[in-house]
Structure formats: structure tokens, C-alpha cells
Design an enzyme around this catalytic site. Structure first.
Site, short mmCIF file in Angstrom:
data_model
loop_
_atom_site.label_atom_id
_atom_site.label_comp_id
_atom_site.label_asym_id
_atom_site.label_seq_id
_atom_site.Cartn_x
_atom_site.Cartn_y
_atom_site.Cartn_z
N LYS A 96 1.35 -3.22 8.82
CA LYS A 96 2.67 -2.19 8.87
C LYS A 96 3.81 -3.12 9.56
CE LYS A 96 2.72 1.23 11.82
NZ LYS A 96 2.33 2.63 12.46
N SER A 141 7.45 5.77 7.75
CA SER A 141 8.75 5.75 8.52
C SER A 141 8.97 4.49 9.56
CB SER A 141 8.75 6.87 9.46
OG SER A 141 7.37 6.97 10.60
N PHE A 142 7.98 3.86 9.57
CA PHE A 142 8.03 2.47 10.49
C PHE A 142 8.62 1.48 9.55
CE2 PHE A 142 6.13 -1.32 12.28
CZ PHE A 142 6.47 -1.06 13.67
N GLY A 143 8.00 1.46 8.29
CA GLY A 143 8.55 0.50 7.33
C GLY A 143 7.24 0.40 6.36
N PRO A 144 7.42 -0.71 5.58
CA PRO A 144 6.26 -0.78 4.44
C PRO A 144 4.76 -1.40 5.07
CG PRO A 144 7.76 -2.88 4.78
CD PRO A 144 8.34 -1.91 5.37
N ASP A 195 2.78 13.32 17.97
CA ASP A 195 3.39 13.38 16.44
C ASP A 195 2.10 13.51 15.64
OD1 ASP A 195 4.75 13.30 14.46
OD2 ASP A 195 5.15 11.07 14.10
N LEU A 238 1.02 -1.20 -0.09
CA LEU A 238 0.09 -0.11 0.02
C LEU A 238 0.90 1.29 -0.04
CD1 LEU A 238 -2.84 -1.15 2.54
CD2 LEU A 238 -3.01 -0.62 0.30
N GLY A 239 1.98 1.25 0.73
CA GLY A 239 2.77 2.44 0.79
C GLY A 239 4.01 1.93 1.72
N GLN A 240 4.83 3.22 1.75
CA GLN A 240 6.00 3.05 2.70
C GLN A 240 5.80 4.32 3.74
OE1 GLN A 240 8.74 0.80 2.08
NE2 GLN A 240 9.84 1.48 3.97
#
Length: 426
Positions: free
Chosen positions: A138, A120-123, A234, A116-118
Site C-alpha cells: 500500500k 483512500s491511502f493510495g494505490p 473505521d 490491485l486497486g486504489q
């Protein structure tokens, strides 16, 4: 003899008194020491090291308290097994969230091909579970020490936080050296993508106003409904997700922290453009820092200008200075920085009202910023004002033909009665 007896009695009495005082001091000293030890143990067990400052769309990070070399840790097979077992022991008894095996997630994501996307945590992958439930998975970037701590924070917090405007954590996976989080699937993606990616659908003013209200409810729950209260730390458009009905939910609690009385200074964490200036100067993050971040998000909804594209400079130019530390929004100023895609398609009075609320959230003095409950109530009033107008307009447009028809029927009936009366008289 009598005098000597009196002296003995006095000496014994004084000795007993001194002994009693010493015993009391020892008793209270032991109690104080034990209480202090418990408090220190509680504080150390609840504190969680979190991720450093992150840039939107950038894979790098900055942390004033640690070097890059300490951000990654490599483990052998035996160490990895111990870590996985320790993680399972940590989450299972406290959260009540489902624990999935690596094989379950692998099958649900078609061997991790449904990207789905990338983040900061990961893919992030789309997955269909055996129950036919669609979720987002995630995956923690491999061997990230900081990410593992963020992972722990998310599981432990979302195990007890439940609200319609918070993204629901469905489960997690700690298996085969992998750390994965399973969330409810939000089909319309992030608010950041909807506002800034060309080719995406344009958010109407009605949708933006509802998004602002949804976010405020989610943060209000964290600040006022959760026990103990939680500070998100955040808040940004990338962490606001929208479902198929365009209802917004707050996500990504890796940097979140429970509010405690003994707040200790820590390294600067958050995302550039959304960080409270007061926090940057003092390293003390409070609920009012979340409110500042939400003020930035509201101005993004109004202007579609990213914080890293000088949003605050535009906002300051649209403000009328009243004093050294205070300003108010100029109606003409906010009209000039309104998102061009909303021109002629929104109620300017409502835009100005929301901008006024957002501006109060950005007050330089944190204690003068409103509480989130007050912010939610103010946005609700704008929403109710809109709904009331729509109801009035709906009545005037849809009911007019019926009213006209009833009048015509009454006229026909009166004409018939008049004709009948004339016939009777003749």
C-alpha cells in the site's frame, strides 16, 4: 526570667513547626508538578492525528478541524531526507517490523505495474518478495501530510498487535520520499467487493456467518486482548479482507486509537454510514462505537444493502417498536430484506438470530449495547448450532446404507443358523 525562657522556647517551637510545614508543602508541590509534567508528556507523545471522514469509493474527504490547503505539504530535498530519517528512527526500535528499501519494493512489484486497486491511502500493488512470499504493498499518496500520520499509526500499532483475524503487517518502506506498507496478501479481496461487485462469486450463508464470527474475534482482541485496548474507529466492509480460505481479517488501522482514560474530543472521523450517531453528537468515540459499526456490517452480510443506500432505513422498517428508544427485529421484516441471492439457500432461523444480535449492537444508548466478547459468543452459538445439525444430517444420510447392510447380513446369518439347526434335528 523563667517566664521569658518559656516564651523563647514556645517561639522557637512555633518557628520550627512553621518551617517544617513550609518544607513539606514545597516537597509535595514539586512532586505534584513533576508528576503532572510526566502525564502531559506521555499524553502528547501517544496522541496521533488521524485521517478525516472518508466516503467509500470517493477520493474526497471532510475534516471539521482543518482546511484542504493544510492537508498537503511539499518538502525540498533536504527536508525530505530529514523526514525519512526521522521516520526510520521512529519505527525501527519500537516495532521490530522489517524495513525494506525502495529498490526492494520496486523489484517486487515489477516497477509498480501489478496494481490491485486504489484505496483512500493510495494505490495497492501485488508484490513477490525474494523469499517467494506474496504481499500487498500500500503506497501513501505523495506528499500527503495526513496520510503520513496514518502511516505512523499503522506501523506503531501493528508492530504490537498480532491475531489470526487481523491482517498481518509484513514490513514498511520509508525511502526516496515514499511511504509504503507491506501486508500479507489476501487473495479474495475485500468484503465490500464480494458483496456488491457484479460478476464476483456469491458469498454463501455459511461463508457470511463465518465472516461475522471472524470479524467479531478480531475486534474482541482489540478491545479485550490488546494492552492498552485499541478502538479501530473505521470498521466497514471495505476494511475487511478475506484470504484464500475465505477467512476474514480486519485491516486498515490508520484511524485507530489506544483507549486512554482522559479521552479528549477531536474532529469527526470515520466513514459515512458506519458512524455511531452518539459519536456524531458528542465527538466521544468508545468501544461501543466500534460495536455499532460491526452491527451495520452484520446487516450488510444479511441484506447486501450498502449503508449509503439507506440500509438503516430498511432495518428500521423491519423492526417492531417496543418503546421510544428500543425495538426488536420482526422475523417477517428481516425475511423481506434478506439478500435475494440467499433466498432458499439459507436457514431463516439462523438469519433471524444474527439479525437480532446485530440489532442489539445498534442500540441508541451505547451502554446498552453488548460487549464484543458477548457478541462473539452469541455468533459462535449460531455457528455451533449449524455444525451440530450438519453432523446429525451427515449421520442419518451416510450411515443408513451401512446400517441396512449390517441388518441384511444379520438376517442372512440367522437364516443360515436356522437351516443348520433343521439339518441337525433331521
Amino acid at each position: 526570667m523563667a517566664h521569658q525562657a518559656d516564651l523563647v522556647i514556645v517561639g522557637v517551637s512555633v518557628g520550627v513547626a512553621i518551617g517544617f510545614v513550609l518544607a513539606a508543602c514545597a516537597f509535595f508541590g514539586v512532586r505534584w508538578y513533576r508528576k503532572r509534567s510526566r502525564l502531559q508528556h506521555s499524553s502528547s507523545s501517544r496522541s496521533v492525528t488521524t485521517l478525516p471522514i472518508r466516503m467509500n469509493g470517493v477520493g474526497t474527504s471532510i475534516d471539521s478541524s482543518a482546511s484542504l490547503s493544510s492537508s498537503f505539504s511539499f518538502h525540498g530535498p533536504q527536508q525530505l531526507t530529514k523526514i525519512n530519517q526521522r521516520s526510520k528512527d521512529l519505527y525501527t526500535p519500537t516495532s521490530g517490523i522489517l524495513n525494506y528499501s525502495y529498490k526492494d519494493v520496486q523489484k517486487a512489484t515489477q516497477n509498480f505495474t501489478t496494481l490491485l486497486g486504489q484505496g483512500s491511502f493510495g494505490p495497492v500493488y501485488k508484490a513477490t518478495m525474494p523469499t517467494s512470499e506474496v504481499v500487498a504493498v500500500k503506497v501513501l499518496a505523495s506528499n500527503s501530510k495526513q496520510g503520513e500520520k496514518e502511516f505512523q499509526t499503522e506501523v506503531l500499532l501493528l508492530g504490537r498487535l498480532h491475531h489470526r483475524n487481523l491482517v498481518n503487517l509484513v514490513g514498511y518502506c520509508v525511502d526516496k520520499g515514499q511511504h509504503m506498507l507491506l501486508y500479507e496478501y489476501m487473495s479474495n479481496g475485500s468484503l465490500e467487493n464480494l458483496l456488491y461487485n457484479e460478476g464476483k462469486q456469491v458469498l454463501s450463508w455459511e461463508d457470511r456467518l463465518q465472516v461475522a464470527l471472524d470479524i467479531s474475534h478480531g475486534i474482541e482482541y482489540l478491545h479485550e486482548g490488546a494492552i492498552p485496548p485499541v478502538i479501530h474507529r473505521d470498521l466497514k466492509c471495505a476494511n475487511i479482507l478475506l484470504d484464500k480460505s475465505m477467512r476474514a481479517k480486519v485491516a486498515d488501522f490508520g484511524l485507530s486509537k489506544e483507549e486512554v482514560l482522559d479521552r479528549k474530543n477531536s474532529s469527526l472521523k470515520g466513514t459515512y454510514g458506519y458512524i455511531d450517531p452518539e459519536y456524531m453528537s458528542t465527538n466521544k468515540f468508545t468501544k461501543k462505537s466500534d460495536i455499532y459499526s460491526f452491527g451495520v456490517i452484520m446487516f450488510e452480510l444479511i441484506t447486501a444493502i450498502h449503508p449509503q443506500q439507506n440500509l438503516m432505513e430498511y432495518v428500521n422498517l423491519a423492526s417492531i417498536p417496543k418503546s421510544f428508544q428500543q425495538a426488536s427485529m420482526s422475523p417477517d421484516g428481516i425475511d423481506e430484506i434478506l439478500d435475494k441471492q440467499l433466498t432458499g439457500k439459507c436457514n431463516l432461523e439462523e438469519v433471524r438470530l444474527l439479525a437480532g444480535i446485530a440489532h442489539k449492537c445498534l442500540h441508541k444508548v451505547p451502554r446498552k449495547r453488548p460487549q464484543m466478547a458477548d457478541v462473539s459468543q452469541a455468533i459462535s452459538k449460531i455457528r455451533h448450532r449449524r455444525l451440530h445439525k450438519e453432523d446429525t444430517m451427515s449421520f442419518s444420510v451416510s450411515d443408513v446404507p451401512q446400517i441396512v447392510k449390517r441388518i441384511e447380513d444379520q438376517q442372512v446369518e440367522m437364516s443360515s443358523m436356522a437351516s443348520l439347526k433343521e439339518s441337525v434335528e433331521q
